[in-house]
Write an enzyme that holds these catalytic residues in place. Structure first.
Site, PDB file in Angstrom:
ATOM      1  N   LYS A 177     -84.097  -8.616   1.176  1.00  0.00           N
ATOM      2  CA  LYS A 177     -84.072  -9.871   1.941  1.00  0.00           C
ATOM      3  C   LYS A 177     -82.836 -10.735   1.782  1.00  0.00           C
ATOM      4  O   LYS A 177     -82.630 -11.280   0.324  1.00  0.00           O
ATOM      5  CB  LYS A 177     -85.261 -10.810   1.960  1.00  0.00           C
ATOM      6  CG  LYS A 177     -85.278 -11.806   2.878  1.00  0.00           C
ATOM      7  CD  LYS A 177     -86.036 -13.149   2.496  1.00  0.00           C
ATOM      8  CE  LYS A 177     -85.280 -13.903   1.750  1.00  0.00           C
ATOM      9  NZ  LYS A 177     -84.109 -14.663   2.656  1.00  0.00           N
ATOM     10  N   GLY A 230     -80.774 -16.011  -7.726  1.00  0.00           N
ATOM     11  CA  GLY A 230     -80.864 -17.339  -6.927  1.00  0.00           C
ATOM     12  C   GLY A 230     -81.007 -18.248  -7.832  1.00  0.00           C
ATOM     13  O   GLY A 230     -80.943 -18.290  -9.313  1.00  0.00           O
ATOM     14  N   GLU A 233     -85.251 -22.333  -9.805  1.00  0.00           N
ATOM     15  CA  GLU A 233     -86.743 -22.993  -9.198  1.00  0.00           C
ATOM     16  C   GLU A 233     -87.368 -21.869  -8.380  1.00  0.00           C
ATOM     17  O   GLU A 233     -88.523 -21.633  -8.517  1.00  0.00           O
ATOM     18  CB  GLU A 233     -86.233 -24.072  -8.316  1.00  0.00           C
ATOM     19  CG  GLU A 233     -87.455 -25.354  -7.688  1.00  0.00           C
ATOM     20  CD  GLU A 233     -86.830 -26.170  -6.806  1.00  0.00           C
ATOM     21  OE1 GLU A 233     -85.625 -26.144  -6.629  1.00  0.00           O
ATOM     22  OE2 GLU A 233     -87.590 -26.694  -6.170  1.00  0.00           O
ATOM     23  N   GLY A 235     -86.821 -18.796  -8.675  1.00  0.00           N
ATOM     24  CA  GLY A 235     -87.189 -17.690  -9.410  1.00  0.00           C
ATOM     25  C   GLY A 235     -88.439 -17.885 -10.075  1.00  0.00           C
ATOM     26  O   GLY A 235     -89.451 -16.914 -10.375  1.00  0.00           O
ATOM     27  N   GLU A 252     -82.153 -13.050 -12.113  1.00  0.00           N
ATOM     28  CA  GLU A 252     -81.073 -13.493 -12.484  1.00  0.00           C
ATOM     29  C   GLU A 252     -80.836 -14.807 -11.935  1.00  0.00           C
ATOM     30  O   GLU A 252     -80.699 -15.082 -10.658  1.00  0.00           O
ATOM     31  CB  GLU A 252     -79.984 -12.433 -12.160  1.00  0.00           C
ATOM     32  CG  GLU A 252     -78.668 -12.750 -12.912  1.00  0.00           C
ATOM     33  CD  GLU A 252     -77.578 -13.449 -12.142  1.00  0.00           C
ATOM     34  OE1 GLU A 252     -77.592 -14.744 -12.504  1.00  0.00           O
ATOM     35  OE2 GLU A 252     -76.792 -13.156 -11.334  1.00  0.00           O
ATOM     36  N   GLU A 387     -77.146 -27.282 -12.797  1.00  0.00           N
ATOM     37  CA  GLU A 387     -75.967 -26.336 -12.131  1.00  0.00           C
ATOM     38  C   GLU A 387     -75.602 -27.254 -10.854  1.00  0.00           C
ATOM     39  O   GLU A 387     -76.448 -27.395  -9.945  1.00  0.00           O
ATOM     40  CB  GLU A 387     -76.860 -25.173 -11.748  1.00  0.00           C
ATOM     41  CG  GLU A 387     -76.131 -23.975 -11.105  1.00  0.00           C
ATOM     42  CD  GLU A 387     -76.542 -22.638 -11.168  1.00  0.00           C
ATOM     43  OE1 GLU A 387     -77.828 -22.644 -10.666  1.00  0.00           O
ATOM     44  OE2 GLU A 387     -76.175 -21.618 -11.599  1.00  0.00           O
TER      45      GLU A 387
HETATM   46  P1  NDP Z   1     -82.531 -20.285  -3.541  1.00  0.00           P
HETATM   47  O1  NDP Z   1     -82.619 -19.859  -5.019  1.00  0.00           O
HETATM   48  O2  NDP Z   1     -83.259 -21.085  -2.919  1.00  0.00           O
HETATM   49  O3  NDP Z   1     -82.267 -18.606  -2.644  1.00  0.00           O
HETATM   50  C1  NDP Z   1     -82.061 -17.540  -3.186  1.00  0.00           C
HETATM   51  C2  NDP Z   1     -82.786 -16.501  -2.335  1.00  0.00           C
HETATM   52  O4  NDP Z   1     -84.098 -16.838  -2.474  1.00  0.00           O
HETATM   53  C3  NDP Z   1     -82.483 -16.484  -0.561  1.00  0.00           C
HETATM   54  O5  NDP Z   1     -82.559 -15.340  -0.260  1.00  0.00           O
HETATM   55  C4  NDP Z   1     -83.736 -17.442  -0.123  1.00  0.00           C
HETATM   56  O6  NDP Z   1     -84.013 -17.201   0.878  1.00  0.00           O
HETATM   57  C5  NDP Z   1     -84.756 -16.783  -1.098  1.00  0.00           C
HETATM   58  N1  NDP Z   1     -86.063 -17.816  -1.386  1.00  0.00           N
HETATM   59  C6  NDP Z   1     -85.932 -19.122  -1.331  1.00  0.00           C
HETATM   60  N2  NDP Z   1     -87.229 -19.586  -1.237  1.00  0.00           N
HETATM   61  C7  NDP Z   1     -88.121 -18.337  -1.555  1.00  0.00           C
HETATM   62  C8  NDP Z   1     -89.422 -18.376  -1.926  1.00  0.00           C
HETATM   63  N3  NDP Z   1     -90.301 -18.971  -1.793  1.00  0.00           N
HETATM   64  N4  NDP Z   1     -89.866 -16.716  -2.026  1.00  0.00           N
HETATM   65  C9  NDP Z   1     -88.981 -15.812  -1.706  1.00  0.00           C
HETATM   66  N5  NDP Z   1     -87.640 -16.254  -1.478  1.00  0.00           N
HETATM   67  C10 NDP Z   1     -87.176 -17.374  -1.385  1.00  0.00           C
HETATM   68  O7  NDP Z   1     -80.920 -20.679  -3.470  1.00  0.00           O
HETATM   69  P2  NDP Z   1     -80.351 -21.564  -2.549  1.00  0.00           P
HETATM   70  O8  NDP Z   1     -79.408 -20.968  -1.362  1.00  0.00           O
HETATM   71  O9  NDP Z   1     -81.511 -22.674  -2.039  1.00  0.00           O
HETATM   72  O10 NDP Z   1     -79.459 -22.592  -3.542  1.00  0.00           O
HETATM   73  C11 NDP Z   1     -79.993 -23.711  -4.291  1.00  0.00           C
HETATM   74  C12 NDP Z   1     -79.300 -23.826  -5.511  1.00  0.00           C
HETATM   75  O11 NDP Z   1     -79.707 -22.694  -6.411  1.00  0.00           O
HETATM   76  C13 NDP Z   1     -77.927 -23.822  -5.628  1.00  0.00           C
HETATM   77  O12 NDP Z   1     -77.393 -24.996  -5.319  1.00  0.00           O
HETATM   78  C14 NDP Z   1     -77.579 -23.137  -6.820  1.00  0.00           C
HETATM   79  O13 NDP Z   1     -77.696 -24.008  -7.799  1.00  0.00           O
HETATM   80  C15 NDP Z   1     -78.639 -22.137  -7.143  1.00  0.00           C
HETATM   81  N6  NDP Z   1     -78.102 -20.768  -6.858  1.00  0.00           N
HETATM   82  C16 NDP Z   1     -78.004 -19.948  -7.670  1.00  0.00           C
HETATM   83  C17 NDP Z   1     -77.757 -18.589  -7.483  1.00  0.00           C
HETATM   84  C18 NDP Z   1     -77.449 -17.767  -8.800  1.00  0.00           C
HETATM   85  O14 NDP Z   1     -76.782 -16.670  -8.521  1.00  0.00           O
HETATM   86  N7  NDP Z   1     -77.793 -18.066  -9.771  1.00  0.00           N
HETATM   87  C19 NDP Z   1     -77.269 -18.223  -6.213  1.00  0.00           C
HETATM   88  C20 NDP Z   1     -77.555 -19.305  -5.043  1.00  0.00           C
HETATM   89  C21 NDP Z   1     -77.886 -20.615  -5.571  1.00  0.00           C
HETATM   90  P3  NDP Z   1     -83.357 -18.426   2.091  1.00  0.00           P
HETATM   91  O15 NDP Z   1     -81.748 -18.118   2.213  1.00  0.00           O
HETATM   92  O16 NDP Z   1     -84.074 -17.785   3.387  1.00  0.00           O
HETATM   93  O17 NDP Z   1     -83.594 -19.892   1.810  1.00  0.00           O
END
Ligand code: NDP
Length: 518
Positions: A177, A230, A233, A235, A252, A387
């Site tokens: 996804k 991602g 939170e 995670g 990660e 972050e």
């Molecule tokens: P998220 O962690 O929310 O999203 C990452 C992935 O998880 C997306 O595919 C998202 O789907 C999915 N997701 C969100 N909520 C759920 C859930 N409850 N269950 C399963 N999957 C879920 O990142 P954001 O895009 O909201 O970014 C927020 C913050 O996260 C950023 O500001 C940054 O600080 C951090 N981040 C860190 C990353 C890293 O590589 N470590 C990468 C991206 C963000 P959908 O897109 O549909 O919400």
């Protein structure tokens, strides 16, 4: 706008079962440019069922490693052939500069598939096994089953490759996804996997919101492993959901990596290196060097020159080859970055470069923010602890190496770190004290699929890449064969629990049919 980009489930391109769609916005313009099927709970169930069938009944997990490797190499070749299209899609969907998309993203995808193809091919080789007296024993690696991958928006096609390649190399099937901001290149990669001839259901792509499609996927009892990249939170939420079925997880997550400039450094080199470490892809990188720790002896001159060079980074539309930095991925993320800069100022930080949005002529609706440097920062400030995920660097001085190490390790995160020094041995000593999964010396962002990548502390769980990353997608089975064979005398240890059979009574003379004495 183009046609709807559909879900890939069981080898078919499908609309969402609800019939709903959503738009992808080009962050360079702020305008929608593509429509995607919006997968939900029912689609997640369909995709998992397809992956389950492909695993339980299909040929993929039963193939020799070398055969699977052939498919991975084919996928790498197809990515190479389609590089220009994929790079452009990534630039429009995620705001990657076209130079970066061509130069970094696509190359990394190709090498990821190739490296895991090598690992799959090596699986068929005999390996030395530990010896044990009285038995023959060996360790066998097997695929785990159905893998659910959830990926972020910052490196969509790379993250898809990081999850799909090891999973399928090891004989698993996958449902991936992608993030809702950036689903297009993952769908395109899924289609290339089909074009390479993968059996149906081995790779499934489910675009759709995290709260619906994502949660249903990771909570499914038919899923055997979850791989997530991602925010910390989300995670944590994913780990909770997976825990209901004790589903294995690799996570990660975030980072707040310290980039340490020692006093013996080649200043000119370290200045550009520090900028590369933080501003690559606008700082939207989990392992970006977002805290710059500079020896106080160098600090003032170093920071003044750093700010001048940051001002020279050219922010512009992603498809413009002269752009050094593109837009921020979304309006929401742009507002987050802006909010953090304001918080930093309220905490007492000085804006030494950038600090505000910028408007690009002809692209007024785009989400552009200037590369920003905040000075006068201490490590207890919010901008040094959280972050930001945008083009914001905080600079903190230190007096000696011990203090640099202490500040660097004073973080809930532990993803990456780096040391800039003219003396490699000295830099290695510092590197060994950093509590992070990766340390770069005199470079940054050198992620290599042959070596593990992942985090200490709240930066994650498990590793991606390398042999360790590969093993995260494999179950381990120990087979023990007793050397005596089925007819040997019973093992003396069995007596600990199982009573010995009663000794048969000695045959009497009648039984022998003879009289005593003969
Ligand atoms: P998220 O962690 O929310 O999203 C990452 C992935 O998880 C997306 O595919 C998202 O789907 C999915 N997701 C969100 N909520 C759920 C859930 N409850 N269950 C399963 N999957 C879920 O990142 P954001 O895009 O909201 O970014 C927020 C913050 O996260 C950023 O500001 C940054 O600080 C951090 N981040 C860190 C990353 C890293 O590589 N470590 C990468 C991206 C963000 P959908 O897109 O549909 O919400």
């Amino acid at each position: 706008m183009t046609d709807t980009h559909r879900l890939l489930i069981g080898g078919d391109l499908l609309d969402a079962s609800s019939g709903e769609t959503f738009d992808s916005i080009d962050p360079s313009t702020g305008e929608p440019f593509a429509t995607i099927a919006r997968g939900g709970k029912e689609d997640a169930e369909r995709a998992v069922a397809a992956a389950r069938r492909a695993f339980d009944e299909g040929p993929w997990p039963r193939m020799k490693g070398r055969e699977r490797a052939g498919y991975l190499l084919k996928i790498a070749d197809l990515v190479k052939q389609n590089a220009a299209h994929l790079a452009e899609l990534e630039a429009r969907d995620g705001g990657h500069t076209i130079r970066m998309a061509k130069g970094a993203d696509i190359g990394m995808v190709i090498s990821t598939f190739r490296v895991f193809a090598e690992m799959a091919a090596r699986e068929d080789d005999e390996r030395p096994q530990p010896r044990s007296p009285g038995s023959t024993n060996w360790v066998r690696y097997e695929p785990i089953g159905v893998c659910a991958a959830v990926t972020p928006w910052n490196f969509p096609i790379q993250m898809a490759a990081w999850k799909i390649a090891p999973a399928i190399a090891a004989g698993n099937t996958v449902v991936i996804k992608p993030a809702s901001y950036t689903p297009l290149t993952t769908i395109a990669l899924g289609r290339l996997c089909m074009e390479a001839g993968l059996p149906e259901g081995v790779v499934n792509v489910l675009a759709g919101p995290g709260a619906a499609a994502g949660e249903s996927l990771v909570a499914s009892p038919l899923v055997d492993k979850v791989a997530f990249t991602g925010s910390t939170e989300v995670g944590s939420r994913i780990m909770q959901l997976a825990s209901a079925n004790i589903t294995k997880c690799t996570l990660e997550l975030g980072g707040k990596s310290a980039s340490i400039v020692l006093d013996d450094v080649d200043v000119d080199y370290a200045l550009d290196g520090a900028l590369w470490g933080v501003f690559f892809h606008n700082g939207q990188v989990c392992s970006a060097g977002t805290r710059l720790l500079v020896d106080r002896k160098l600090h003032d001159d170093f920071v003044a020159e750093l700010a001048k060079r940051a001002d020279r980074i050219r922010t512009g539309p992603a498809l413009d080859p002269s752009s050094d930095a593109g837009p921020i991925v979304s309006k929401t993320q742009l507002e987050t970055v802006e909010r953090y800069v304001r918080i930093g100022q309220e905490e007492g930080a000085d804006v030494l470069a950038g600090g505000e949005r910028t408007v690009i002529e002809g692209h007024d609706g785009g989400y552009y923010f200037k590369p920003t440097i905040l000075g006068g920062v201490t490590n207890d400030m919010k901008v040094a602890r959280e972050e930001i995920f945008g083009p914001v660097l905080v600079v903190i001085p230190f007096d000696d190496e011990a203090e640099a190490v202490r500040i660097a390790n004073d973080s809930i995160y532990g993803l990456a770190g780096g040391v800039w020094s003219g003396d490699n041995a000295r830099a290695v000593k510092v590197a060994e004290q950093l509590r992070t999964g990766t340390v770069w010396i005199n470079d940054w962002h050198m992620i290599n699929p042959r070596y593990p990548f992942g985090g200490y502390k709240q930066s994650g769980l498990g590793r991606e890449h390398g042999e360790l990353g590969y093993n995260e997608y494999r179950e381990v089975k120990h087979i023990h064969v007793d050397l005596g064979g089925p007819s040997r005398a019973r093992h003396p240890w069995w007596d600990l629990t199982v009573p010995k059979p009663e000794a048969p009574a000695a045959p009497g003379p009648e039984a022998a049919g003879r009289k005593p004495g003969g």
